[in-house]
Design an enzyme around this catalytic site. Structure first.
Site, PDB file in Angstrom:
ATOM      1  N   LYS A  37       6.878  38.604  -3.694  1.00 42.18           N
ATOM      2  CA  LYS A  37       7.321  39.082  -2.382  1.00 42.18           C
ATOM      3  C   LYS A  37       6.128  39.249  -1.443  1.00 42.18           C
ATOM      4  O   LYS A  37       6.130  38.751  -0.309  1.00 42.18           O
ATOM      5  CB  LYS A  37       8.058  40.418  -2.527  1.00 42.18           C
ATOM      6  N   ASP A  77      13.250  41.795  -0.162  1.00 40.45           N
ATOM      7  CA  ASP A  77      12.966  43.223  -0.264  1.00 40.45           C
ATOM      8  C   ASP A  77      14.273  43.955  -0.550  1.00 40.45           C
ATOM      9  O   ASP A  77      15.296  43.338  -0.849  1.00 40.45           O
ATOM     10  CB  ASP A  77      12.292  43.726   1.009  1.00 40.45           C
TER      11      ASP A  77
END
Length: 228
Positions: free
Chosen positions: A126, A145
């Site tokens: 991420k 997220d």
């Protein structure tokens, strides 16, 4: 009302069209002025709000400027500056360790590949995706997220549960040119309307195509639990 479109591709397209119209200026909300600051800000943002990170980095970025500054920083002193950030002790260690790797193995430049970024301590896929997208204009995947994880499940776009599996599942059905902006749009909508505990379904631009709508359904597909 509250009915998902026939295919995932159709659902994604309609969701994106409506969110683009609702949030035309949606973008990253972390403050940074260079790639190193971007990397650090994203590392600090794990399980912490961007607002709190921005407050902490205002002092941090004023005190430390270069890779050498961070590589030579005292971890305890760094942790104290980051005191309001979630898991600040661990993150201070990650920042110093990553800075040393960048200095010693990458000539002081933040890496520009997924493999090299994820080799840094405290950097997962991420974080690497965000750095590549906003530091190098390289879009290799979708940043998943908590907002993307929640909304993609709640909207019936995926049934996967973990960020890595959700990213892999979304990439074939989301147009590649929308990979980066999908994250910003979902974050904007997740903060404004589709919150984790009490989404405002009555005032949601996606309500009529949302199979989790509290107005029509009993179960939140994001959690699998019944609505309160």
């Amino acid at each position: 009302m509250g009915t998902r479109l026939d295919s995932r591709e159709e659902q994604v397209r309609e969701v994106l069209d409506r969110l683009y119209e609702e949030y035309p200026d949606s973008t990253i909300s972390l403050n940074f002025s260079n790639r190193l600051e971007l990397l650090i800000a994203v590392m600090l943002s794990a399980q912490c709000t961007d607002e709190r990170v921005n407050q902490a980095t205002e002092e941090l970025f004023d005190r430390y400027e270069t890779v050498d500054d961070y590589a030579e920083a005292d971890v305890d002193e760094l942790s104290e500056i980051l005191g309001s950030v979630t898991y600040h002790n661990s993150k201070a260690d990650y920042v110093v360790s990553s800075a040393r790797t960048i200095r010693d193995e990458h000539g002081g430049e933040v890496p520009d590949t997924m493999d090299e970024l994820t080799d840094l301590k405290g950097v997962g896929r991420k974080t690497a995706n965000v750095v590549l997208q906003h530091g190098y204009d390289v879009v290799e995947g979708i940043v998943v997220d908590t907002h993307v994880q929640r909304l993609s499940r709640r909207l019936g776009i995926t049934e996967e549960e973990t960020p890595k599996k959700i990213e892999t599942d979304l990439m074939p059905v989301v147009p590649e040119e929308d990979w980066q902006q999908l994250t910003h749009l979902f974050i904007s909508h997740g903060r404004a309307t589709c919150t984790a505990r009490n989404p405002d379904c009555a005032d949601c631009v996606l309500e009529e195509i949302c199979p989790s709508s509290k107005l029509d359904h009993d179960v939140d597909l994001a959690s699998g639990e019944t609505w309160d």
